[in-house]
Design a protein around this motif. Structure first.
Motif, PDB file in Angstrom:
ATOM      1  N   UNK A 462       0.833  -1.201   0.000  1.00  0.00           N
ATOM      2  CA  UNK A 462       0.000   0.000   0.000  1.00  0.00           C
ATOM      3  C   UNK A 462       0.872   1.257   0.000  1.00  0.00           C
ATOM      4  N   UNK A 464       3.987   1.308  -1.102  1.00  0.00           N
ATOM      5  CA  UNK A 464       4.650   1.315  -2.413  1.00  0.00           C
ATOM      6  C   UNK A 464       3.752   1.925  -3.479  1.00  0.00           C
ATOM      7  N   UNK A 465       2.462   1.608  -3.394  1.00  0.00           N
ATOM      8  CA  UNK A 465       1.531   2.144  -4.378  1.00  0.00           C
ATOM      9  C   UNK A 465       1.498   3.665  -4.301  1.00  0.00           C
ATOM     10  N   UNK A 466       1.637   4.199  -3.084  1.00  0.00           N
ATOM     11  CA  UNK A 466       1.653   5.652  -2.936  1.00  0.00           C
ATOM     12  C   UNK A 466       2.940   6.237  -3.516  1.00  0.00           C
ATOM     13  N   UNK A 467       4.065   5.541  -3.274  1.00  0.00           N
ATOM     14  CA  UNK A 467       5.341   6.029  -3.825  1.00  0.00           C
ATOM     15  C   UNK A 467       5.246   6.101  -5.341  1.00  0.00           C
ATOM     16  N   UNK A 468       4.731   5.018  -5.941  1.00  0.00           N
ATOM     17  CA  UNK A 468       4.597   4.958  -7.388  1.00  0.00           C
ATOM     18  C   UNK A 468       3.700   6.083  -7.885  1.00  0.00           C
ATOM     19  N   UNK A 469       2.705   6.457  -7.048  1.00  0.00           N
ATOM     20  CA  UNK A 469       1.787   7.519  -7.454  1.00  0.00           C
ATOM     21  C   UNK A 469       2.394   8.894  -7.269  1.00  0.00           C
ATOM     22  N   UNK A 470       3.627   8.943  -6.838  1.00  0.00           N
ATOM     23  CA  UNK A 470       4.299  10.238  -6.766  1.00  0.00           C
ATOM     24  C   UNK A 470       4.484  10.786  -5.368  1.00  0.00           C
ATOM     25  N   UNK A 471       4.134  10.022  -4.340  1.00  0.00           N
ATOM     26  CA  UNK A 471       4.280  10.527  -2.978  1.00  0.00           C
ATOM     27  C   UNK A 471       5.684  10.245  -2.469  1.00  0.00           C
ATOM     28  N   UNK A 472       6.214  11.174  -1.692  1.00  0.00           N
ATOM     29  CA  UNK A 472       7.508  10.925  -1.064  1.00  0.00           C
ATOM     30  C   UNK A 472       7.291   9.952   0.091  1.00  0.00           C
ATOM     31  N   UNK A 473       8.384   9.497   0.659  1.00  0.00           N
ATOM     32  CA  UNK A 473       8.276   8.526   1.747  1.00  0.00           C
ATOM     33  C   UNK A 473       7.414   9.064   2.892  1.00  0.00           C
ATOM     34  N   UNK A 475       5.280  11.502   2.837  1.00  0.00           N
ATOM     35  CA  UNK A 475       3.899  11.709   2.409  1.00  0.00           C
ATOM     36  C   UNK A 475       3.121  10.393   2.414  1.00  0.00           C
ATOM     37  N   UNK A 476       3.786   9.313   2.019  1.00  0.00           N
ATOM     38  CA  UNK A 476       3.079   8.027   1.997  1.00  0.00           C
ATOM     39  C   UNK A 476       2.758   7.582   3.409  1.00  0.00           C
TER      40      UNK A 476
END
Ligand SMILES: Nc1ncnc2c1ncn2[C@@H]1O[C@H](COP(=O)(O)OP(=O)(O)OP(=O)(O)O)[C@@H](O)[C@H]1O
Ligand SMILES: [Mg+2]
Lengths: 564, 352
Positions: A462, A464-473, A475-476
């Motif tokens: 979950x 990782x999916x945020x990171x891929x969507x452009x969030x920094x660590x 932020x995720x």
């Protein structure tokens, strides 16, 4: 660019280190330091002197009273474990495996029994079976008995604590029964075993790990009980370890108080460790993930007797104490005639408006509880974060330190806090802070455990999916991790808050004028006697808040992942 | 010039090489499939491409930009790579509804609310989920969840889309529909797609090119047709389609006979002196059955009607031969048939 990436990595690492260090420091101060001071003091080591010796323990053990209180402690712990185990286990089996009618109502009654704090239950029982209790009065009036029933005994403590703790056993064993693989039982029936044989040779062994671990928990909780032991045991001079510590501290006999605390801590710690081991073992038991519905065992001609038995027991454990408390809370004066003109709302007005100490106590309990619960929630969530998401070497030690207070009885915590915060550099004694800090230590395990489950269940994908969507660590963590563990944080907060509303030993031993709590108020009113009607009003208030709290947990403590 | 270029990538977990010195080029606008058995390192490879896992060695270039290189100590964070991924089990956020899930990447990029709404609306239309904005993941079926994950992945118009067995949880019909859909979207948006799966059938029906992966290494890379017609190794031959593997075993005269027969119709290598070690592959559809006695005969032991074709198993002494024939062929179990081999390829043995 190369440098930039390196500094980013460093930034995260140093940030980890900083957070870990800070949390470790707080834990050392709040959890470890007081206990260390207590243990060292009991061994003769303090700021003033350094002569390591076991003399305090030697003195304690050569006092026959200590031996008796240890014996009494083990006696009531064993008694409560057996009684609560039989009652809770029997009900769990009846409700999850037989066609007992009225299951919903019984569940609610058991839940209500869980909600009544043990001290308040003891008060209710005194109102019923005390020398001037309702039951005894009625019985005498009708000339059923000559001598009133006496509950001021060790057996009285056992009964009350067993009633207080059997819902825990019920809940734990119900879920164990629900998860154990039904097909194994069916196989046993097909192999020709009867119902009883199947129960004894398949069902019980399958849930044995759960029985063991809940038994150990009940044992440990009973050893730590203070309020009930004080209010029931002290009038007849029956001491257990917690009350012995309390009166030693009251008598300013610090060596005895610390040595007894050391002994209690040792016993309690031992049982706690066993409990944890049994929990770990439990994970390897084969459980049934597809929830098969068991074939309910028909009670047949036993139906009527069993239903009336269960209804009778639950009436006695739940309805009668609750009714008594509510009834007494509307009485003008405890001991007055049971007639309509003696009914009043004056007690409620008193605790909310008139009696200054009562108003203050309620305010204090709410403030201390909310403050400590909030601090513990933040600290606990951080601890869980560190133990799951960082690679710090000490992360498991940090988690352990934060859950360890579960093993420490409130009485021992209070003695430790007294010793730790009485002298400079940390002179907090006689301020509200000493209570708040001790509450924080006591609440931490709730905060950690409730969040830890969710954090471990959470799939790292979950994030990782945020990171891929452009969030920094970061932020995720903020957008994904925090909301997912939020139900656990909320549950932990409510449980901590309720603990603070209901507990007695910590505040009774640490309060000063101006920092009384609900627990102090109830405990002291009891010794003034004649305050039973006001206590009842307070008790009704506490029970009401507890019910609301549990409903809130039920409502908002569930994560969305579990479905609707 | 390759669009995405992996060079000598390696990754170890607990001393086990999960990805082993792997190099691969992927071209712009193609659907590239990676197939391999479970546990061969497919997910790990995708995560290395996405930047979620750091490789122990090697480098990765995307559109001429170095994304990661162990030697030069360069590592671009996943959020800066503009790569999208549909995870193996979707990884929808349980606390966001469909709109929240799809809009999250847009929110990060600070799109205005109205713009978010517009983009999400378009995406939902693309994956045919209009009107489901308010639902939460647990209120969706597997196929719907998967399409939400796809929409979320496409929200920021990625350079490359990674699909990690994203179709494996769907039923046959839905799978086919989604394959079509992905192909359509890929053509519309001119996407480059890397699709990972353990189902060779699925890979064949969706991809332009394919790589067969085993134990962290790529065994063969090529167009679907190449890999199907000319498998390089025994492993690839076994993995792709129904084939008969025939070894020159001296102690099995029937297999030896078959081997010699197949050797005469070799389409790769040299028909002349295929030496004793060569293993020959004969696709089940490259065998022709006929009645009566011929050079080689066998007995039909099973018959399996499969709609468009019939699969037979034929016993020749100790050897079982798999044969695929037209649906109008009418041989029955027990019957003696003769057959001829139309085509065979030779492959390397795996353990050499
Ligand atoms: N974080 C990790 N720590 C240790 N081992 C790992 C980790 N991730 C993967 N592995 C191991 O690496 C190997 C390859 O895993 P990977 O997930 O890449 O396989 P896969 O090809 O995607 O398999 P599947 O088709 O089942 O998804 C497996 O043996 C797995 O156990
Ligand atoms: Mg995988």
């Amino acid at each position: 660019m190369l440098d930039l990436i390196k500094t980013k990595e460093c930034k995260f690492n140093s940030w980890q280190l900083l957070m870990g260090g800070l949390v470790a420091l707080i834990l050392i101060l709040v959890v470890l330091y007081p206990l260390a001071v207590l243990l060292l003091y009991s061994l003769g080591v303090s700021v003033h002197s350094f002569d390591f010796s076991l003399v305090k323990y030697w003195d304690a053990f050569s006092d026959i009273k200590t031996i008796i209180s240890i014996k009494n402690t083990l006696y009531i712990a064993t008694g409560v474990t057996l009684m609560a185990g039989l009652l809770g286990g029997g009900l769990a089996w009846l409700i999850s495996r037989t066609d007992l009618p009225g299951k919903r109502i019984f569940r609610v009654l058991i839940f209500l029994a869980f909600v009544i704090p043990s001290y308040i239950l003891a008060v209710a029982w005194i109102e019923l079976f005390g020398r001037n209790g309702f039951f005894n009065r009625i019985m005498k009036e009708w000339h059923f008995i000559d001598e009133p029933i006496n509950i001021y005994s060790l057996e009285g403590i056992i009964i009350i604590m067993a009633i207080h703790l059997f819902p825990l056993v019920f809940m734990s064993l119900s879920s164990a029964l629900k998860m154990s693989d039904i097909s194994l039982e069916k196989a046993s029936r097909l192999a020709g075993a009867g119902r009883l044989r199947t129960l004894l040779s398949i069902t019980v062994p399958l849930i044995m790990p759960s029985i063991l671990s809940i038994g150990l928990l009940v044992f440990q909780q009973t050893m730590a009980c203070f309020g009930v032991a004080a209010v029931i045991g002290l009038p007849s001079g029956k001491y257990i370890l917690t009350t012995r510590i309390y009166s030693a501290l009251n008598g300013l006999d610090l060596p005895m108080a610390t040595a007894s605390s050391g002994i209690l801590l040792l016993c309690s710690g031992l049982v706690f460790i066993l409990h944890n081991i049994s929990l770990r073992k439990k994970r390897y038991i084969h459980v049934n993930s597809r929830s098969q519905t068991p074939e309910l065992i028909p009670l047949g001609r036993w139906k009527i007797p069993v239903v009336s038995g269960v209804a009778g027991i639950l009436t006695l454990t739940t309805l009668i104490p609750l009714g008594t408390l509510i009834f007494s809370s509307f009485l003008k004066k405890w001991g007055m005639e049971l007639s309509l003109e003696n009914f009043t709302l004056i007690n409620y007005r008193a605790i909310f408006m008139e009696q200054a100490t009562a108003v203050r106590a309620i305010r204090n309990s709410i403030c201390f509880g909310a403050g400590a619960a909030s601090i513990a929630a933040v600290l606990g969530a951080t601890v869980v974060f560190i133990s799951n998401k960082t690679r710090l070497k000490s992360r498991k030690a940090i988690e352990f330190a934060a859950t360890w207070p579960l093993a420490v009885p409130g009485t021992v915590m209070a003695v430790a806090a007294t010793l730790a915060w009485i002298n400079p550099p940390f002179k907090l004694y006689a301020t509200p802070w000493i209570i708040i800090i001790t509450y924080v230590a006591a609440c931490l395990p709730f905060a950690v455990r409730n969040v830890n489950g969710l954090m471990q269940e959470m799939d790292p994908v979950l994030e990782n999916a945020a990171r891929i969507s452009g969030a920094s660590r970061f932020q995720s963590y903020q957008d994904i991790t925090l909301p997912v563990i939020m139900p656990g944080i909320r549950t932990g907060w409510i449980m901590s808050f309720l603990m603070a509303l209901r507990e007695i030993p910590i505040s009774i031993m640490l309060y000063s004028v101006g920092s009384e709590t609900i627990g102090v108020l109830m405990f002291n009113m009891r010794s003034d006697s004649g305050g039973l009607e006001t206590i009842s009003a307070l008790a009704v208030l506490v029970i009401l808040l507890t019910v609301i709290g549990n409903v809130l947990i039920e409502k908002f403590g569930k994560s969305r992942m579990e479905g609707s | 010039m390759a669009y995405a270029q992996l060079s000598n990538i390696s990754k170890e977990y607990q001393q086990v090489k999960v990805v082993n010195d792997l190099s691969l080029n992927i071209y712009q606008g193609e659907i590239f499939a990676i197939v391999g058995p479970s546990g061969c390192g497919k997910t790990t490879l995708l995560q290395i491409i996405a930047g979620l896992v750091k490789a122990d060695a090697g480098s990765f270039t995307l559109a001429g930009k170095l994304m990661s290189s162990v030697d030069e100590n360069i590592y671009i964070n996943p959020e800066k790579r503009s790569i999208a991924m549909v995870f193996q089990d979707y990884a929808l956020w349980p606390h966001y509804n469909v709109f929240g899930n799809i809009a999250y990447p847009l929110k990060i990029k600070k799109y205005s609310h109205s713009k978010q709404k517009q983009v999400v609306g378009e995406l939902l239309e693309l994956v045919r989920l209009q009107g489901m904005e308010r639902r939460y993941p647990h209120e969706l079926s597997g196929g719907e969840q998967q399409r939400v994950a796809l929409a979320r992945a496409l929200a920021l118009k990625p350079m490359i889309l990674l699909l990690d067995e994203s179709l494996s949880n769907l039923d046959a019909n839905l799978k086919k529909e989604m394959q079509e859909e992905i192909k359509r979207i890929q053509r519309d948006l001119l996407l480059t797609v890397i699709h990972v799966t353990h189902d060779q059938q699925e890979a064949m029906s969706i991809a332009d090119r394919i790589a067969i992966m085993n134990q962290g290494e790529l065994v063969q890379v090529g167009t679907i047709e190449e890999v199907y017609r000319f498998p390089r190794t025994e492993f690839v031959a076994r993995f792709m389609g129904d084939s008969n593997l025939i070894c020159p075993k001296q102690d099995n005269p029937a297999e030896m006979k078959l081997w010699k027969m197949a050797g005469q119709n070799l389409i790769n290598g040299k028909a002349r002196e295929f030496e004793s070690e060569q293993i020959l592959v004969v696709r089940s559809e490259d065998i022709k059955l006929s009645e009566g006695s011929g050079h080689l005969t066998g007995q039909i032991i099973t018959k399996n009607f499969n709609g468009s074709v019939i699969n037979y198993k034929i016993k020749i002494n100790d050897y079982i031969l798999k044969v695929q024939a037209m649906a109008d062929s009418c041989y029955e179990p027990g019957q003696e048939v003769s057959f001829s081999i139309m085509r065979a390829t030779c492959v390397c043995a795996d353990n050499s």
